[in-house]
Design a protein around this motif. Structure first.
Motif, PDB file in Angstrom:
ATOM      1  N   UNK A 255      -7.027 -14.458   4.760  1.00 48.61           N
ATOM      2  CA  UNK A 255      -6.935 -14.165   3.340  1.00 48.61           C
ATOM      3  C   UNK A 255      -6.809 -12.662   3.087  1.00 48.61           C
ATOM      4  N   UNK A 256      -7.521 -11.859   3.851  1.00 57.28           N
ATOM      5  CA  UNK A 256      -7.488 -10.405   3.687  1.00 57.28           C
ATOM      6  C   UNK A 256      -6.078  -9.864   3.899  1.00 57.28           C
ATOM      7  N   UNK A 257      -5.397 -10.344   4.938  1.00 60.13           N
ATOM      8  CA  UNK A 257      -4.038  -9.874   5.238  1.00 60.13           C
ATOM      9  C   UNK A 257      -3.052 -10.304   4.147  1.00 60.13           C
ATOM     10  N   UNK A 258      -3.254 -11.511   3.623  1.00 54.13           N
ATOM     11  CA  UNK A 258      -2.390 -11.972   2.530  1.00 54.13           C
ATOM     12  C   UNK A 258      -2.601 -11.126   1.282  1.00 54.13           C
ATOM     13  N   UNK A 259      -3.849 -10.792   1.002  1.00 56.39           N
ATOM     14  CA  UNK A 259      -4.156  -9.941  -0.159  1.00 56.39           C
ATOM     15  C   UNK A 259      -3.482  -8.581  -0.027  1.00 56.39           C
ATOM     16  N   UNK A 260      -3.506  -8.013   1.157  1.00 56.67           N
ATOM     17  CA  UNK A 260      -2.858  -6.714   1.374  1.00 56.67           C
ATOM     18  C   UNK A 260      -1.357  -6.823   1.110  1.00 56.67           C
ATOM     19  N   UNK A 261      -0.758  -7.900   1.611  1.00 59.74           N
ATOM     20  CA  UNK A 261       0.673  -8.133   1.383  1.00 59.74           C
ATOM     21  C   UNK A 261       0.975  -8.270  -0.103  1.00 59.74           C
ATOM     22  N   UNK A 262       0.153  -9.045  -0.821  1.00 65.19           N
ATOM     23  CA  UNK A 262       0.382  -9.261  -2.246  1.00 65.19           C
ATOM     24  C   UNK A 262       0.155  -7.984  -3.047  1.00 65.19           C
ATOM     25  N   UNK A 263      -0.828  -7.196  -2.656  1.00 60.83           N
ATOM     26  CA  UNK A 263      -1.088  -5.937  -3.369  1.00 60.83           C
ATOM     27  C   UNK A 263       0.116  -5.023  -3.295  1.00 60.83           C
ATOM     28  N   UNK A 264       0.775  -5.008  -2.142  1.00 63.97           N
ATOM     29  CA  UNK A 264       1.979  -4.171  -1.988  1.00 63.97           C
ATOM     30  C   UNK A 264       3.103  -4.711  -2.872  1.00 63.97           C
ATOM     31  N   UNK A 265       3.247  -6.009  -2.923  1.00 64.18           N
ATOM     32  CA  UNK A 265       4.313  -6.611  -3.726  1.00 64.18           C
ATOM     33  C   UNK A 265       4.084  -6.400  -5.223  1.00 64.18           C
ATOM     34  N   UNK A 266       2.824  -6.520  -5.669  1.00 63.16           N
ATOM     35  CA  UNK A 266       2.540  -6.423  -7.090  1.00 63.16           C
ATOM     36  C   UNK A 266       2.738  -5.016  -7.648  1.00 63.16           C
ATOM     37  N   UNK A 267       2.726  -4.013  -6.769  1.00 61.29           N
ATOM     38  CA  UNK A 267       2.919  -2.647  -7.264  1.00 61.29           C
ATOM     39  C   UNK A 267       4.314  -2.442  -7.840  1.00 61.29           C
ATOM     40  N   UNK A 268       5.258  -3.278  -7.456  1.00 61.94           N
ATOM     41  CA  UNK A 268       6.626  -3.101  -7.954  1.00 61.94           C
ATOM     42  C   UNK A 268       6.822  -3.709  -9.333  1.00 61.94           C
TER      43      UNK A 268
END
Length: 364
Positions: A255-268
């Motif tokens: 879950x932690x790795x998915x959150x990191x991925x999503x955080x990067x995507x949401x910045x756009x």
């Protein structure tokens, strides 16, 4: 009574969005046409992806398409990525390698690496995927390329994730499903706002007409969604949802790795056009309000009316999302759609909150 009216209005707005999404859910399959096989370039940017390239390059080489080359971009990898590329290139003249080294101006920038790969291509039509993605069939490249025409210069495909055991896998696939429903629906409604780099195609003409990634070159992510948001129009964009043209990749296991991925995507998302930010923000807000108000309404004297509103909204959701899930081969998610939505809403809220004030990370 006022609370019931507000709840009804919120549910109605929810249903209005599902009505928009029905543009994709109930879209009739297009008849397959035999189009002229123009040369295309398959472009893959890889950073520390040696193992994935060993598995996926052979699948890209086996595509049923007469005229294509494969441009492999080594983005300053620290592993054996370049060695793997060179080993395959020795036996296949279609493979071209772009070896990118870090520099001060564009340190660890995927967009810089992709720019060099696009410039290397001699073909106008470009198809993009990621190093960890594999095509659903040997017809993937052919089907994606068939959607190009004199008018259609941007093709949005579906980048799915493999089905694995566990709740996190289902949640990731549900989030991917809902994202796809939205960007396909908005594209069919004439206002494309994003695509995914796992399965995307556009022409070099469109790329250069929009000055490539220059308007957001300093943003770590967004080589896919920000480009589509800027370059996509009602006339130049087409969607491709033929199952033969899906791509698949392995989802995050933690879950932690998915959150990191999503955080990067949401910045756009904050860089999208204002109308898209408004529509997407309103969709999330009214979903959140609906689920926050539902249990409150059920403990009032008007609970019967509240239950009726709740049931109608969920039925609307099941019909629209269910049809889309079948279309995208995600049928196993249908039975618990409201539950996945509820969990995803609050997961996204926690990511949005933790994202506040943070600087965007490099792509890898």
């Amino acid at each position: 009574m006022v609370l019931l009216y507000v709840f009804g209005a919120v549910a109605l707005i929810n249903c209005a969005y599902y009505l928009l999404f029905s543009k994709f859910s109930f879209l009739k399959p297009l008849e397959k046409v035999v189009s002229e096989k123009y040369p295309v370039s398959l472009i893959v940017c890889a950073k520390n992806e040696a193992e994935n390239l060993k598995k996926n390059i052979p699948l890209w080489q086996e595509q049923n398409y007469p005229h294509y080359d494969i441009i492999l971009i080594n983005d300053a990898s620290m592993d054996e990525t370049l060695d793997v590329m060179e080993a395959f290139a020795k036996d296949d003249p279609r493979i071209q390698i772009v070896n990118v080294k870090n520099n001060e101006a564009f340190w660890a920038s995927k967009k810089y690496a992709l720019t060099l790969g696009i410039k290397r291509s001699k073909n106008t039509r470009l198809v993009f995927t990621d190093a960890d993605c594999y095509p659903a069939s040997n017809n993937w490249l052919s089907v994606m390329a068939s959607h190009f025409s004199n008018k259609k210069q941007l093709v949005l495909g579906y980048g799915a994730y493999e089905k694995k055991p566990g709740f996190l896998n289902r949640l990731i696939r549900f989030e991917t499903l809902m994202t796809a429903i939205q960007y396909f629906s908005y594209a069919k409604a004439g206002t494309p706002y994003m695509g995914v780099g796992r399965n995307l195609a556009y022409t070099s003409n469109l790329y250069y007409e929009n000055n490539g990634f220059m308007s957001h070159i300093k943003v770590a992510s967004g080589d896919d969604d920000l480009f589509v948001n800027e370059a996509g129009t009602s006339t130049n964009t087409e969607i491709c949802v033929d199952p033969d043209a899906f791509t698949y990749s392995l989802p995050k296991k933690k879950k932690k790795n998915w959150h990191i991925q999503k955080k990067r995507h949401y910045t756009t998302a904050k860089l999208y056009k204002p109308k898209h930010r408004f529509l997407l923000g309103a969709y999330y807000l009214f979903k959140l309000l609906f689920w926050l108000m539902a249990p409150i309404i059920l403990f009032t004297d008007f609970w019967i009316f509240g239950l009726g509103i709740l049931s109608i909204r969920i039925l609307f959701q099941y019909i629209v999302v269910g049809y889309a899930a079948k279309k995208l081969h995600e049928q196993d998610l249908i039975s618990l759609i409201p539950f996945y939505e509820l969990f995803l809403i609050f997961t996204q809220l926690s990511i949005f909150i933790s994202n506040s004030g943070e600087k965007s990370a490099r792509w890898k």
